[in-house]
Enzyme design. Structure first.
Site, PDB file in Angstrom:
ATOM      1  N   HIS A  81      -1.626 -17.891   8.977  1.00 17.94           N
ATOM      2  CA  HIS A  81      -1.774 -17.721  10.428  1.00 17.94           C
ATOM      3  C   HIS A  81      -2.888 -16.718  10.685  1.00 17.94           C
ATOM      4  O   HIS A  81      -2.792 -15.581  10.256  1.00 17.94           O
ATOM      5  CB  HIS A  81      -0.462 -17.227  11.043  1.00 17.94           C
ATOM      6  CG  HIS A  81       0.548 -18.319  11.216  1.00 17.94           C
ATOM      7  ND1 HIS A  81       1.433 -18.363  12.273  1.00 17.94           N
ATOM      8  CD2 HIS A  81       0.783 -19.431  10.488  1.00 17.94           C
ATOM      9  CE1 HIS A  81       2.175 -19.451  12.169  1.00 17.94           C
ATOM     10  NE2 HIS A  81       1.813 -20.107  11.093  1.00 17.94           N
ATOM     11  N   TYR A 210       5.127 -14.410  21.121  1.00 17.35           N
ATOM     12  CA  TYR A 210       6.007 -13.315  21.540  1.00 17.35           C
ATOM     13  C   TYR A 210       5.964 -13.295  23.064  1.00 17.35           C
ATOM     14  O   TYR A 210       4.878 -13.198  23.647  1.00 17.35           O
ATOM     15  CB  TYR A 210       5.500 -11.964  21.023  1.00 17.35           C
ATOM     16  CG  TYR A 210       5.562 -11.800  19.518  1.00 17.35           C
ATOM     17  CD1 TYR A 210       4.539 -12.290  18.694  1.00 17.35           C
ATOM     18  CD2 TYR A 210       6.611 -11.133  18.910  1.00 17.35           C
ATOM     19  CE1 TYR A 210       4.591 -12.129  17.307  1.00 17.35           C
ATOM     20  CE2 TYR A 210       6.672 -10.962  17.525  1.00 17.35           C
ATOM     21  CZ  TYR A 210       5.659 -11.463  16.734  1.00 17.35           C
ATOM     22  OH  TYR A 210       5.713 -11.306  15.368  1.00 17.35           O
ATOM     23  N   PRO A 302      13.022  -5.924  14.463  1.00 20.83           N
ATOM     24  CA  PRO A 302      12.282  -7.051  13.884  1.00 20.83           C
ATOM     25  C   PRO A 302      10.975  -7.398  14.587  1.00 20.83           C
ATOM     26  O   PRO A 302      10.193  -8.181  14.046  1.00 20.83           O
ATOM     27  CB  PRO A 302      13.277  -8.211  13.996  1.00 20.83           C
ATOM     28  CG  PRO A 302      14.221  -7.814  15.080  1.00 20.83           C
ATOM     29  CD  PRO A 302      14.306  -6.334  15.053  1.00 20.83           C
ATOM     30  N   LYS A 306       8.070  -6.296  10.232  1.00 25.91           N
ATOM     31  CA  LYS A 306       7.608  -5.337   9.222  1.00 25.91           C
ATOM     32  C   LYS A 306       8.635  -5.025   8.131  1.00 25.91           C
ATOM     33  O   LYS A 306       8.293  -4.399   7.125  1.00 25.91           O
ATOM     34  CB  LYS A 306       7.188  -4.015   9.895  1.00 25.91           C
ATOM     35  CG  LYS A 306       5.941  -4.141  10.740  1.00 25.91           C
ATOM     36  CD  LYS A 306       4.737  -4.464   9.877  1.00 25.91           C
ATOM     37  CE  LYS A 306       3.485  -4.768  10.648  1.00 25.91           C
ATOM     38  NZ  LYS A 306       2.655  -5.804  10.036  1.00 25.91           N
ATOM     39  N   TYR A 394      -0.723  -5.402  12.735  1.00 23.10           N
ATOM     40  CA  TYR A 394       0.027  -6.651  12.541  1.00 23.10           C
ATOM     41  C   TYR A 394      -0.276  -7.270  11.176  1.00 23.10           C
ATOM     42  O   TYR A 394       0.633  -7.722  10.475  1.00 23.10           O
ATOM     43  CB  TYR A 394      -0.294  -7.651  13.671  1.00 23.10           C
ATOM     44  CG  TYR A 394       0.702  -8.795  13.739  1.00 23.10           C
ATOM     45  CD1 TYR A 394       1.867  -8.683  14.492  1.00 23.10           C
ATOM     46  CD2 TYR A 394       0.485  -9.976  13.034  1.00 23.10           C
ATOM     47  CE1 TYR A 394       2.801  -9.722  14.537  1.00 23.10           C
ATOM     48  CE2 TYR A 394       1.401 -11.016  13.070  1.00 23.10           C
ATOM     49  CZ  TYR A 394       2.559 -10.884  13.830  1.00 23.10           C
ATOM     50  OH  TYR A 394       3.474 -11.915  13.869  1.00 23.10           O
TER      51      TYR A 394
HETATM   52  C1  PHB Z   1      10.978 -14.722  12.168  1.00 26.96           C
HETATM   53  O1  PHB Z   1      10.362 -15.763  11.941  1.00 26.96           O
HETATM   54  O2  PHB Z   1      12.185 -14.622  11.902  1.00 26.96           O
HETATM   55  C2  PHB Z   1      10.244 -13.601  12.798  1.00 26.96           C
HETATM   56  C3  PHB Z   1       8.872 -13.697  12.965  1.00 26.96           C
HETATM   57  C4  PHB Z   1       8.180 -12.663  13.554  1.00 26.96           C
HETATM   58  C5  PHB Z   1       8.848 -11.529  13.975  1.00 26.96           C
HETATM   59  C6  PHB Z   1      10.224 -11.412  13.781  1.00 26.96           C
HETATM   60  C7  PHB Z   1      10.925 -12.456  13.183  1.00 26.96           C
HETATM   61  O3  PHB Z   1       8.153 -10.552  14.572  1.00 26.96           O
END
Ligand code: PHB
Ligand code: APR
Length: 400
Positions: A81, A210, A302, A306, A394
């Site tokens: 990605h 997000y 989450p 990280k 990130y």
């Molecule tokens: C996930 O795919 O579970 C996931 C991805 C990105 C995040 C948190 C969880 O920031």
């Protein structure tokens, strides 16, 4: 079920508590450098491999997996990605990671898959892993020969070692073995949780989204092109039984921009769970001959994924330090481990906290603070400098 059966080894160089990603990666890196270890894992292997966790891998973790000889499937099947989106005020805006960071990217590859690859690699080298070994105490951690006490099918066993690595997660026994006067814990619990589902449907978009929304945060993620992972912010004491799949999809759609919501493929969930959000650090990460690594030492919320990446940087520093000690008697790395790991831990704590604060609807936020969130998002997408700073976090700060 695989793993060592009794009689178990009674002595090793590094006793590793916990057979999650931290413990397995450590044992693999040590093995390749000629250092012996035994992994003691409370659960069965099937249970460990049934846990659903995040899966966005920074470059440092990818490189470490390759060095450990477990990068092949990740390189073949993991999705590269080079950007992600943040949606707010009804619109999704893209963060072009590669452009902002001179070509750095992340790889989407589930933690479950990564753990499976690590178990396979340990088996191929006949690595010692004892399953259903519940560690109940560590004795003599401030002596030169600590001993790990564990219970296996009703019998108590002892494993003596030169060092103990506590890779046993937030609820593990390792941190509890440190006298409370010798360790400080710093914590923030957030007043909400994440309700997550896994569904065998194509992801909402090629990249993660997000979402900041007045109804609360949402996240569209994925494991592979046929398997999606979605989350919505929920109350900390939310009752899972009240969330039918239909209700989940409706709530998710309500928090996404119109264009994304209308194209969303929905279907039955194959997993549904609620996770609390917490920031937590225990310091120092060493006491005598016991070292804490991964979730045993720190938890991040989450947002930003990280957790696994921080576990990996701990294991990088700790494996280097142990290998230097066993190959040439150098103790400097062991002495520096805690400071070195914590510097990176606190920076990732800061980033995860920032992303959580920016994107969630805190029950205590007034109109002013909500406007501050959207103003900050607006600023972010108007300033390459601001966006660059977020992008470099990130994709992952360097292991220095
Ligand atoms: C996930 O795919 O579970 C996931 C991805 C990105 C995040 C948190 C969880 O920031
Ligand atoms: N004895 C033996 N094993 C134990 C004990 C104990 N007393 N307590 C816990 N364990 C085991 C757990 O069963 C678990 O398999 O330790 C393991 C810890 O694994 P994780 O919780 O996965 O922690 P870690 O390996 O540090 O992985 C880092 O990154 O994405 C995040 O939280 C996520 O698990 C992830 C973490």
């Amino acid at each position: 079920m695989q793993g060592a059966e009794p009689p178990f080894p009674q002595r090793t160089q590094v006793a590793i508590i916990g057979g999650g990603p931290s413990g397995l990666l450590l044992s693999q890196l040590l093995h390749l450098a000629g250092v012996q270890s035994v992994v003691l894992e409370r659960q069965s292997r099937d249970y460990v491999l049934s846990r659903i966790r995040a899966g966005v891998l920074e470059q440092g973790l990818q490189a470490l997996l390759r060095k450990a000889g477990v990068g092949d499937r990740m390189d073949r099947e993991g999705l590269v990605h080079d950007g992600f989106a943040i949606s707010f005020s009804g619109e999704a805006r893209r963060v072009d990671l590669a452009d902002l960071t001179n070509g750095a990217t992340v790889r989407v590859y589930g933690q479950t898959e990564l753990t499976r690859d690590l178990y396979e690699a340990r088996d191929a080298l006949q690595g010692a892993i004892v399953h259903e070994a519940d560690v109940v105490g560590v004795d003599g951690i401030d002596s030169a020969s600590p001993q790990v006490r564990f219970e296996h099918r009703g019998q108590t066993h002892h494993l003596a070692a030169d060092f103990v690595a506590a890779c046993d997660g937030f609820h593990g026994a390792g941190r509890r073995a440190v006298p409370s006067s010798a360790i400080k814990t710093i914590e923030r619990v957030y007043p909400f949780g994440w309700l997550g589902i896994l569904s065998e449907t194509p992801p909402a978009s090629d990249e993660l989204i997000y979402a900041h929304h007045e109804r609360g945060f949402a996240l569209c993620s994925m494991r592979n092109p046929q398997l999606s992972r979605y989350y919505v912010q929920c109350a900390a004491d939310e009752d899972l039984a009240e969330w039918s799949d239909d209700r989940f999809w409706e709530e998710l759609k309500a928090r996404l921009p119109e264009g994304v919501a209308s194209g969303l493929s929905t279907g039955p969930s194959i997993e549904k769970s609620i996770a609390p959000l917490r920031s937590f650090v225990a310091e120092p990460m060493r006491y005598g001959r016991l070292f804490l690594a991964g979730d045993a030492a720190h938890i991040v919320p989450p947002t930003g994924a990280k957790g696994l990446n921080l576990a990996a940087s701990d294991i990088y520093y700790l494996s280097e330090a142990l290998i230097a000690f066993f190959s040439s008697g150098r103790e400097a790395g062991l002495k520096d481990y805690s400071d070195r790991a914590l510097r990176r831990v606190w920076k990732a704590e800061r980033f995860s906290w920032w992303m959580t604060a920016l994107l969630h609807n805190f029950p205590s936020l007034g109109a002013f603070e909500r406007r501050m969130q959207t103003a900050e998002l607006d600023y972010l997408f108007s300033s390459r400098a601001a966006l660059t700073s977020r992008a470099e976090n990130y994709v992952g700060l360097p292991y220095d």
